[in-house]
Design a protein around this motif. Sequence first.
Motif, short mmCIF file in Angstrom:
data_model
loop_
_atom_site.label_atom_id
_atom_site.label_comp_id
_atom_site.label_asym_id
_atom_site.label_seq_id
_atom_site.Cartn_x
_atom_site.Cartn_y
_atom_site.Cartn_z
N TRP A 33 3.71 7.75 1.60
CA TRP A 33 3.31 6.17 1.28
C TRP A 33 1.98 5.94 1.73
CZ3 TRP A 33 3.73 2.80 5.42
CH2 TRP A 33 4.50 3.35 6.53
N ARG A 35 -0.21 2.41 3.55
CA ARG A 35 -0.46 1.31 4.06
C ARG A 35 -1.79 0.70 3.59
NH1 ARG A 35 2.91 -1.69 6.86
NH2 ARG A 35 3.77 0.09 8.11
N LYS A 118 -2.42 -2.05 -5.64
CA LYS A 118 -1.80 -3.07 -5.09
C LYS A 118 -0.28 -2.65 -4.47
CE LYS A 118 -4.99 -5.94 -6.59
NZ LYS A 118 -5.87 -6.39 -5.64
N PRO A 119 0.16 -3.61 -3.46
CA PRO A 119 1.53 -2.95 -3.16
C PRO A 119 2.58 -2.96 -4.39
CG PRO A 119 0.59 -5.00 -1.98
CD PRO A 119 -0.51 -4.62 -3.12
N GLY A 120 3.02 -1.80 -4.21
CA GLY A 120 4.10 -1.54 -5.39
C GLY A 120 3.36 -0.60 -5.94
N GLY A 121 2.06 -0.35 -6.24
CA GLY A 121 1.29 0.72 -7.07
C GLY A 121 1.33 2.00 -6.51
N ALA A 122 0.71 2.91 -6.69
CA ALA A 122 0.74 4.42 -6.36
C ALA A 122 -0.60 5.00 -6.54
CB ALA A 122 1.53 5.07 -6.89
N TRP A 140 3.33 5.93 -2.64
CA TRP A 140 3.53 4.31 -2.98
C TRP A 140 2.76 3.51 -1.97
CZ3 TRP A 140 5.26 3.68 -7.99
CH2 TRP A 140 5.83 4.29 -8.38
N ILE A 142 2.26 0.11 0.07
CA ILE A 142 2.68 -1.09 0.64
C ILE A 142 1.76 -2.36 1.25
CG2 ILE A 142 5.04 0.02 0.80
CD1 ILE A 142 4.31 -0.19 4.21
N ASP A 146 3.90 -5.03 5.66
CA ASP A 146 5.23 -4.99 5.01
C ASP A 146 5.93 -3.56 6.00
OD1 ASP A 146 5.07 -6.59 3.02
OD2 ASP A 146 4.75 -5.16 1.64
N PRO A 149 8.45 2.06 4.29
CA PRO A 149 9.70 2.49 3.54
C PRO A 149 10.64 3.41 4.26
CG PRO A 149 7.62 3.39 2.28
CD PRO A 149 7.16 2.72 3.84
#
Length: 150
Positions: A33, A35, A118-122, A140, A142, A146, A149
């Motif tokens: 992930w 950030r 963007k957040p939620g993208g990858a 992913w 975030i 946030d 995960p």
Amino acid sequence: MRRLLMRMAPVMCAAAMLTGCLKAETVETEDPWVRLPAVAGRPASGYFKMHGAGKDAVLINVAADLAVRTEMHESMKGPGGTMTMTPLTRVAVPARSDVVFAPGGRHLMLFGVNPALKPGGATILTFTFSDGSRMQRKAWAIAAGDPAPK
């Protein structure tokens, strides 16, 4: 022929069951992930957990498809309790052991992140090892504030 197949069936079943017990012979990466930075233009950070294979490996590079440059770093406490950060050119991945890139320790720095992430993208991370092997994993994204995960 039928008798031969009947005699071979238990052997084939045993072989199939044993292959399920064997450990992976390639390094595996779990839960990557990213950030995103709180301020546009600043670097993002990346994290993951890596599981060693049947033999030692050495991670020499990680690249992100939505970043201009990606570096491996390690944060640690310096003199007087201050935090310092050192770039890493290689990270040993011992056989059958875990290597963790987590906040406050080893991590990725992603420079020049595409603002489309963007957040939620990858983004796709490409891990390169000293033997020339590579693997890709989706990481992913975030937002800066946030929670990590789970």
